[in-house]
Design an enzyme around this catalytic site. Structure first.
Site, PDB file in Angstrom:
ATOM      1  N   SER A  35       5.744  -2.922   4.761  1.00  0.00           N
ATOM      2  CA  SER A  35       5.112  -2.014   5.712  1.00  0.00           C
ATOM      3  C   SER A  35       4.299  -2.761   6.768  1.00  0.00           C
ATOM      4  O   SER A  35       3.944  -2.183   7.784  1.00  0.00           O
ATOM      5  CB  SER A  35       4.346  -0.897   5.009  1.00  0.00           C
ATOM      6  OG  SER A  35       3.047  -1.243   4.737  1.00  0.00           O
ATOM      7  N   GLU A  56      -6.636  -9.266  -1.817  1.00  0.00           N
ATOM      8  CA  GLU A  56      -6.879  -9.692  -0.440  1.00  0.00           C
ATOM      9  C   GLU A  56      -7.848 -10.861  -0.368  1.00  0.00           C
ATOM     10  O   GLU A  56      -7.714 -11.745   0.483  1.00  0.00           O
ATOM     11  CB  GLU A  56      -7.408  -8.514   0.379  1.00  0.00           C
ATOM     12  CG  GLU A  56      -6.415  -7.347   0.495  1.00  0.00           C
ATOM     13  CD  GLU A  56      -6.330  -6.464  -0.735  1.00  0.00           C
ATOM     14  OE1 GLU A  56      -7.175  -6.612  -1.651  1.00  0.00           O
ATOM     15  OE2 GLU A  56      -5.413  -5.612  -0.800  1.00  0.00           O
ATOM     16  N   PHE A  81      -8.395  -3.611   4.765  1.00  0.00           N
ATOM     17  CA  PHE A  81      -8.529  -4.593   3.684  1.00  0.00           C
ATOM     18  C   PHE A  81      -8.499  -6.019   4.240  1.00  0.00           C
ATOM     19  O   PHE A  81      -9.239  -6.884   3.785  1.00  0.00           O
ATOM     20  CB  PHE A  81      -7.409  -4.398   2.657  1.00  0.00           C
ATOM     21  CG  PHE A  81      -7.213  -2.963   2.251  1.00  0.00           C
ATOM     22  CD1 PHE A  81      -8.293  -2.206   1.811  1.00  0.00           C
ATOM     23  CD2 PHE A  81      -5.970  -2.344   2.338  1.00  0.00           C
ATOM     24  CE1 PHE A  81      -8.131  -0.864   1.464  1.00  0.00           C
ATOM     25  CE2 PHE A  81      -5.799  -1.010   1.986  1.00  0.00           C
ATOM     26  CZ  PHE A  81      -6.876  -0.271   1.546  1.00  0.00           C
ATOM     27  N   ASP A 115      -2.502   9.279   5.656  1.00  0.00           N
ATOM     28  CA  ASP A 115      -3.184   8.547   4.580  1.00  0.00           C
ATOM     29  C   ASP A 115      -4.701   8.739   4.637  1.00  0.00           C
ATOM     30  O   ASP A 115      -5.394   8.582   3.637  1.00  0.00           O
ATOM     31  CB  ASP A 115      -2.877   7.042   4.646  1.00  0.00           C
ATOM     32  CG  ASP A 115      -1.599   6.673   3.896  1.00  0.00           C
ATOM     33  OD1 ASP A 115      -1.185   7.466   3.024  1.00  0.00           O
ATOM     34  OD2 ASP A 115      -1.027   5.612   4.185  1.00  0.00           O
ATOM     35  N   ARG A 165       0.752   1.248  13.111  1.00  0.00           N
ATOM     36  CA  ARG A 165       1.844   1.673  12.253  1.00  0.00           C
ATOM     37  C   ARG A 165       2.865   2.550  12.975  1.00  0.00           C
ATOM     38  O   ARG A 165       4.064   2.451  12.751  1.00  0.00           O
ATOM     39  CB  ARG A 165       1.222   2.460  11.094  1.00  0.00           C
ATOM     40  CG  ARG A 165       2.172   3.211  10.249  1.00  0.00           C
ATOM     41  CD  ARG A 165       1.398   4.196   9.372  1.00  0.00           C
ATOM     42  NE  ARG A 165       2.237   5.314   9.059  1.00  0.00           N
ATOM     43  CZ  ARG A 165       2.544   5.696   7.824  1.00  0.00           C
ATOM     44  NH1 ARG A 165       2.031   5.080   6.799  1.00  0.00           N
ATOM     45  NH2 ARG A 165       3.337   6.709   7.626  1.00  0.00           N
TER      46      ARG A 165
END
Ligand SMILES: Cc1ncc(C[n+]2csc(CCOP(=O)(O)OP(=O)(O)O)c2C)c(N)n1
Lengths: 314, 277
Positions: A35, A56, A81, A115, A165
């Site tokens: 992604s 991370e 993140f 999300d 995105r």
């Protein structure tokens, strides 16, 4: 109709191109390899991809170590993140030591959509530009993201590239110049200047086109590099137009608008208006719906332009 | 009043109902996490409809057990359990992921949905939150328990092990975490992305009690919860073996269904398999 393409695709393509140019470029995966489009690099150079898992902080540390060992490591995950979970590793290990680590911050902005707040990165421009030695780039579309990724890999030192995105207008040209630290003037004008980054540059162009019908001449600057900032480009906006609107898909405090304003107040004070997220967390929703709910469309830029013109007595 | 003391067969029927809700919600939302919601729904149903001490009429009841959804992305499973238990109207499930909904893509405390203790969605934080609540309950001498749900991929986060160390150190026997051992994460198999095994030995080395169970076997889940509750001086990790996408044949054990919602046709097949149509 303008082509639509997610900026993350530009990141993936740029990474592959870099991989071809430099065998020392390696990439780390944080379990969202597909992604964030690191999968393109993984497929092209399977021996130079390393899966780190959902870790991370460790990805930042391993990247730091790889750079000490002479590699050019990229790690990429969602911007929340990538910039937030490992902020101290980025600050003290990567930036203080000035390590040659590159960070791909995906899912930048409210347009991440359903999300919701946890995955919508809205603070990374601020938290990354606050660190000495860090270069921060927010490219305007997929083509520019590809160029920015390549430039990030070819410069020396820590660099954060922010991308998104959703498919967004792909409007910059293959042969448009891209140089870290040099803003691009994308539309000339002299009544008001809009200085923007990321997807907001396109929104600014739309606003400029609309206002042209009323005889308002809008200058638009694509300030893709937030740090080091192009003070000269900002000063000439102030001198030419006498008022400025800054626009970003990010929190209003500490980010891009603030970065522009810091230069304006120090070098060429003129009235300014900000188009940004008004100090609140994001929400679930359709990307487009959210962009208007959070005041990040061309019509929000039009209103900001009207306000700043009024304030400067034009 | 909803029966919160269900038998094994009632729990199984409740879980089937919840799976149907999950498919309907995700299909309506057009996005969301199918695989992990379906793998953890039995775990949640066994907790909410039999084992956990809670009161849907009074979500902040002083004597309630706390539930912390550490892997926040599977909130569709939590939302259906909460709605079916009576925390909020079942019709509200269909607002999942829509603008202004209380059912955000990841649990949002600020939206005021009854039954949500804390916002989550950034992995690796829930176990420490659970340990903090458990510590606070101990300080006050309260008998409430804390239940946490983690993913097996989530075990890769370093913060999990900082929390595990602290929970072992403070002998938080009022804390249990259930690890949904579906073996998959986004990039593929957990053992290939970053191996976490031997997980049981890791938890034991951090001074935890470890219980293994079948994560789709209601009787076995209840046994595991019982064992966790009976354990003294140690927190318990319940390693629940599950199948990602459980209950929908084409989703089972397929990593690609991690963060994907069924389209209308896929939802129809899934609902048929679940006996809804
Ligand atoms: C800190 C953090 N990093 C990355 C993500 C993105 N992410 C969401 S779910 C997921 C995979 C989780 O795998 P697992 O814990 O095994 O959950 P399950 O298979 O049960 O869905 C990832 C990497 C996140 N939510 N938080």
């Amino acid at each position: 109709m303008v082509d639509m393409k997610p900026t993350k695709n530009g990141f993936g393509e740029g990474l592959v191109e870099l991989g071809r140019r430099n065998p020392r470029v390696v990439a780390l995966g944080c379990d969202i390899t597909g992604s964030v489009m690191v999968s393109l690099f993984k497929d092209a150079f399977p021996d130079r991809f390393f899966s780190i898992g959902i870790a991370e902080q460790n990805a930042a540390q391993i990247a730091a170590g790889l750079s000490l060992a002479g590699f050019v490591p990229f790690f990429s995950t969602y911007g929340v993140f990538a910039s937030g979970r490992c902020w101290d590793q980025i600050r003290t290990t990567i930036c203080y030591t000035e390590l040659n680590v590159k960070i791909g911050g995906a899912h930048g902005g409210i347009s991440v959509g359903p999300d919701g707040a946890t995955h919508q990165a809205l603070e990374e421009i601020g938290n990354m530009r606050a660190i000495p030695n860090m270069t921060v780039i927010v490219p305007a579309d997929a083509t520019e993201t590809r160029k920015a990724t390549i430039a990030a890999g070819e410069m020396l030192g820590p660099c954060y590239v922010r991308f998104g995105r959703e498919a967004v207008p792909s409007w910059t040209k293959e042969d448009d110049p891209f140089e870290i630290g040099n803003a691009n003037l994308v539309r000339d004008g002299n009544d008001v200047a809009v200085i923007a980054c990321g997807v907001m540059v396109y929104e600014a162009l739309c606003a400029a086109e609309e206002l042209e019908k009323e005889g308002i001449s809008v200058r638009v600057v694509n300030l893709h590099t937030v740090k080091p900032i192009d003070t000269g480009a900002i000063v000439s906006c102030a001198e030419k137009c006498g008022c400025i609107v800054a626009a970003e898909e990010h929190q209003i405090y500490g980010g891009f608008c603030g970065a522009v304003a810091e230069q304006v107040v120090q070098h060429c004070p003129v009235p300014m208006e900000f188009v940004a997220v008004d100090d609140r967390f994001g929400e679930s929703g359709d990307p487009e719906e959210l962009m208007s709910e959070f005041g990040l469309t061309s019509s929000d830029i039009v209103s900001a332009i009207r306000n700043v013109l009024k304030r400067s007595g034009k | 009043m909803v029966n919160l003391n269900m038998s094994v067969s009632e729990l199984e029927e409740q879980a089937r109902q919840c799976r149907i809700d999950i498919i309907r919600m995700l299909a309506e939302a057009g996005s969301g996490h199918s695989g992990g919601s379906l793998s953890s729904v039995d775990i949640l149903v066994a907790l909410y409809f039999n084992f956990m001490k809670h009161d849907p009429e009074s979500p902040t009841w002083e004597e309630r057990d706390f539930f912390i959804l550490s892997k926040g992305h599977v909130c569709p499973a939590l939302y259906t359990a909460l709605a079916r238990a009576g925390y909020f109207p079942v019709e509200e499930l269909m607002t999942l992921r829509k603008l202004d909904s209380r059912l955000q893509g990841h649990p949002a405390k600020n939206k005021g949905l009854p039954g949500i203790e804390v916002s989550s969605g950034s992995l690796g934080q829930g176990l420490g939150i659970g340990a903090g609540v458990a510590l606070g309950l101990k300080i006050d001498g309260r008998p409430n328990r804390v239940w946490c749900l983690n993913g097996d991929g989530e075990m890769q986060e370093g913060s999990i092990w900082e929390s595990a160390m602290a929970a072992g150190h403070y002998r938080l026997d009022n804390l249990a975490t259930i690890v949904d051992m579906n073996g998959l994460q986004i990039d593929g198999e957990v053992c290939k992305v970053m191996n976490i095994e031997p997980l049981d030995e890791k938890f034991r080395a951090f001074n935890w009690n470890v219980v293994k169970c079948g994560g789709h076997d209601m009787a076995d889940l209840l046994r595991a919860y019982e064992e966790a509750s009976g354990c003294k001086d140690k927190p318990t990790a319940i390693l629940a073996k599950t199948v990602k996408g459980k209950g929908v044949s084409f989703m089972e054990n397929v990593a690609g269904w991690h963060g994907k919602a069924p389209n209308a046709d896929e939802a129809e097949i899934a609902l048929k398999e679940l006996g809804a149509l």
